[in-house]
Design a protein around this motif. Structure first.
Motif, mmCIF file in Angstrom:
data_model
loop_
_atom_site.group_PDB
_atom_site.id
_atom_site.type_symbol
_atom_site.label_atom_id
_atom_site.label_comp_id
_atom_site.label_asym_id
_atom_site.label_seq_id
_atom_site.Cartn_x
_atom_site.Cartn_y
_atom_site.Cartn_z
ATOM 1 N N MET A 45 -22.708 78.992 -3.135
ATOM 2 C CA MET A 45 -22.716 77.872 -2.206
ATOM 3 C C MET A 45 -23.122 78.372 -0.821
ATOM 4 O O MET A 45 -22.325 79.000 -0.105
ATOM 5 C CB MET A 45 -21.322 77.248 -2.156
ATOM 6 C CG MET A 45 -21.330 75.798 -1.751
ATOM 7 S SD MET A 45 -22.028 74.769 -3.041
ATOM 8 C CE MET A 45 -22.862 73.538 -2.038
ATOM 9 N N VAL A 46 -24.365 78.134 -0.443
ATOM 10 C CA VAL A 46 -24.885 78.602 0.839
ATOM 11 C C VAL A 46 -24.440 77.705 1.987
ATOM 12 O O VAL A 46 -24.014 78.177 3.046
ATOM 13 C CB VAL A 46 -26.422 78.691 0.807
ATOM 14 C CG1 VAL A 46 -26.967 79.200 2.147
ATOM 15 C CG2 VAL A 46 -26.883 79.594 -0.327
ATOM 16 N N ARG A 47 -24.513 76.376 1.761
ATOM 17 C CA ARG A 47 -24.099 75.417 2.797
ATOM 18 C C ARG A 47 -23.318 74.279 2.181
ATOM 19 O O ARG A 47 -23.597 73.825 1.088
ATOM 20 C CB ARG A 47 -25.318 74.837 3.526
ATOM 21 C CG ARG A 47 -25.955 75.756 4.553
ATOM 22 C CD ARG A 47 -26.945 74.995 5.419
ATOM 23 N NE ARG A 47 -28.098 74.528 4.661
ATOM 24 C CZ ARG A 47 -28.758 73.394 4.893
ATOM 25 N NH1 ARG A 47 -28.335 72.577 5.849
ATOM 26 N NH2 ARG A 47 -29.800 73.067 4.180
ATOM 27 N N ARG A 48 -22.293 73.821 2.897
ATOM 28 C CA ARG A 48 -21.429 72.691 2.544
ATOM 29 C C ARG A 48 -20.691 72.948 1.229
ATOM 30 O O ARG A 48 -20.232 74.067 0.995
ATOM 31 C CB ARG A 48 -22.232 71.387 2.535
ATOM 32 C CG ARG A 48 -22.740 71.019 3.945
ATOM 33 C CD ARG A 48 -23.451 69.690 3.960
ATOM 34 N NE ARG A 48 -22.575 68.579 3.611
ATOM 35 C CZ ARG A 48 -21.768 67.947 4.468
ATOM 36 N NH1 ARG A 48 -21.688 68.330 5.723
ATOM 37 N NH2 ARG A 48 -21.029 66.937 4.075
ATOM 38 N N ALA A 49 -20.584 71.935 0.344
ATOM 39 C CA ALA A 49 -19.731 72.083 -0.839
ATOM 40 C C ALA A 49 -20.268 71.232 -1.983
ATOM 41 O O ALA A 49 -21.087 70.323 -1.792
ATOM 42 C CB ALA A 49 -18.296 71.670 -0.511
ATOM 43 N N CYS A 63 -16.731 75.633 -2.214
ATOM 44 C CA CYS A 63 -16.961 75.485 -0.781
ATOM 45 C C CYS A 63 -18.004 76.472 -0.284
ATOM 46 O O CYS A 63 -18.381 77.416 -0.990
ATOM 47 C CB CYS A 63 -15.648 75.694 -0.023
ATOM 48 S SG CYS A 63 -14.342 74.534 -0.488
ATOM 49 N N GLN A 64 -18.457 76.253 0.949
ATOM 50 C CA GLN A 64 -19.464 77.133 1.535
ATOM 51 C C GLN A 64 -18.994 78.584 1.491
ATOM 52 O O GLN A 64 -17.891 78.918 1.899
ATOM 53 C CB GLN A 64 -19.735 76.706 2.972
ATOM 54 C CG GLN A 64 -20.818 77.525 3.661
ATOM 55 C CD GLN A 64 -21.222 76.924 4.990
ATOM 56 O OE1 GLN A 64 -21.387 75.720 5.103
ATOM 57 N NE2 GLN A 64 -21.392 77.765 6.001
ATOM 58 N N GLY A 65 -19.865 79.459 0.961
ATOM 59 C CA GLY A 65 -19.537 80.868 0.862
ATOM 60 C C GLY A 65 -18.876 81.279 -0.433
ATOM 61 O O GLY A 65 -18.624 82.465 -0.647
ATOM 62 N N THR A 113 -27.090 70.188 1.985
ATOM 63 C CA THR A 113 -26.354 71.082 1.093
ATOM 64 C C THR A 113 -27.339 72.055 0.449
ATOM 65 O O THR A 113 -28.419 71.646 0.024
ATOM 66 C CB THR A 113 -25.626 70.278 -0.006
ATOM 67 O OG1 THR A 113 -24.715 69.374 0.621
ATOM 68 C CG2 THR A 113 -24.871 71.195 -0.962
ATOM 69 N N GLU A 114 -26.967 73.316 0.380
ATOM 70 C CA GLU A 114 -27.851 74.322 -0.207
ATOM 71 C C GLU A 114 -27.068 75.186 -1.193
ATOM 72 O O GLU A 114 -25.983 75.679 -0.878
ATOM 73 C CB GLU A 114 -28.464 75.207 0.874
ATOM 74 C CG GLU A 114 -29.445 76.247 0.338
ATOM 75 C CD GLU A 114 -30.085 77.072 1.451
ATOM 76 O OE1 GLU A 114 -30.631 78.151 1.135
ATOM 77 O OE2 GLU A 114 -30.020 76.650 2.629
ATOM 78 N N ARG A 142 -14.787 82.554 -0.698
ATOM 79 C CA ARG A 142 -15.435 83.175 0.463
ATOM 80 C C ARG A 142 -14.600 84.319 1.030
ATOM 81 O O ARG A 142 -15.148 85.384 1.352
ATOM 82 C CB ARG A 142 -15.671 82.100 1.528
ATOM 83 C CG ARG A 142 -16.314 82.617 2.801
ATOM 84 C CD ARG A 142 -16.526 81.475 3.773
ATOM 85 N NE ARG A 142 -17.226 81.907 4.983
ATOM 86 C CZ ARG A 142 -17.584 81.088 5.957
ATOM 87 N NH1 ARG A 142 -17.320 79.791 5.870
ATOM 88 N NH2 ARG A 142 -18.217 81.545 7.017
#
Length: 310
Positions: A45-49, A63-65, A113-114, A142
């Motif tokens: 998860m690079v961005r957001r969730a 989640c992000q990370g 989101t990415e 994360r």
């Protein structure tokens, strides 16, 4: 030996043979339904969730990370929220050429989101027997990744690497994803034992000693009694706990380890076929031949012909 040694013995044979990687850019309402795969799958998860869902379990929020690894490629959905209508993966990515990569854009709004995704193909002939008992998803949060700098830095670099077309990019990506795969499994085996009996086996004082013997000294003339002594346990308690944590009896686990090595030697071709049994701990060619045929549905000679047609 320490627990790290048994981790090394378990993870050493795993080697990726190819990958397909993709970057997902999503926004608003979206959802994708994956299918059952015969290889491992990874989502970072690079961005957001997003939310991961199996048919029979509560959704898991990624989640992000966070990093999610599906060791067995178990079918699942990932979406902007639980219960969202999903699009089949095959319609979003109808063609996934091994060694390739792609960028997917989907959703009802501009992307915010990415996700970095990958299909990780490994050589099943070298897959450790205990790997089969791993949970269907391993989630590394994360905060946990921040304690694993090599894993975290490799993940962060992959986000940029998969879209490059520089010379050698395919091999670089393959080896980088392989490192992520191994490091993620190592981290899980060290820090997520409560999620899986197989992971608990690696931390069990007695069972881990028996696993070290099976993976590191499989050519020795082990018996169940001998493995129990190695573990410092009675035969009955050892057999019961081993089956409970590993998922199969110790004698079968040892047999599979030996036969996996036989397949490697047969495919490698450096050992004459008639001598393979001597290199994997069998006392007779007949016993080895019968066990190999029962386990894999073909004779050692047929397997060598299949893997070395020339």
């Amino acid at each position: 030996m320490s627990h790290d040694d048994v981790l090394s013995e378990l993870l050493k044979p795993l080697r990726l043979t190819d990958i397909y990687s993709s970057k997902w850019l999503a926004g608003g309402v979206w959802g994708v339904a994956g299918h059952e795969d015969s290889h491992a799958v990874m989502h970072y998860m690079v961005r957001r969730a997003c939310y991961l869902t199996f048919d029979d379990e509560e959704p898991i929020k990624l989640c992000q990370g966070d990093l999610a690894v599906f060791p067995h490629g178990t079918a699942h959905t990932f979406a902007s929220a639980p219960g969202r209508a999903t699009t089949q993966l095959t319609s979003v990515l109808p063609q996934r050429v091994l060694g390739g990569s792609g960028v997917v854009t989907l959703g009802s709004s501009p992307p915010d989101t990415e996700i970095l995704c990958a299909s990780l193909h490994y050589d099943t002939t070298t897959k450790p027997a205990l790997y089969r008992a791993l949970p269907r998803v391993i989630v590394l949060r994360r905060q946990m990744l921040q304690d694993e700098p090599l894993l975290l830095r490799t993940l962060q670099s992959l986000d940029r690497e998969i879209t490059r077309s520089a010379p050698g990019s395919r091999l670089v990506s393959l080896r980088a994803f392989e490192m992520v795969f191994i490091l993620a499994l190592r981290t899980a085996m060290q820090r997520l034992t409560e999620t899986s009996p197989a992971l608990q086996a690696l931390q069990h004082e007695g069972i881990s000693k028996a696993l070290i013997a099976i993976y590191g000294a499989y050519t020795a003339p082990w018996t169940v009694e001998g493995l129990a002594r190695e573990a410092g346990m009675s035969r009955s308690v050892f057999s019961e706990v081993f089956r409970e944590l590993v998922g199969e009896p110790p004698a079968r686990h040892l047999m599979v380890r030996r036969l996996q090595e036989a397949r490697r030697l047969l495919a490698d071709g450096t050992v004459p076929q008639r001598d393979v049994y001597k290199h994997i701990g069998y006392q007779s060619h007949v016993g080895y031949h019968l066990a190999f045929r029962k386990e894999f549905g073909m004779t050692p000679g047929e397997y060598r012909a299949q893997t070395r047609p020339g």
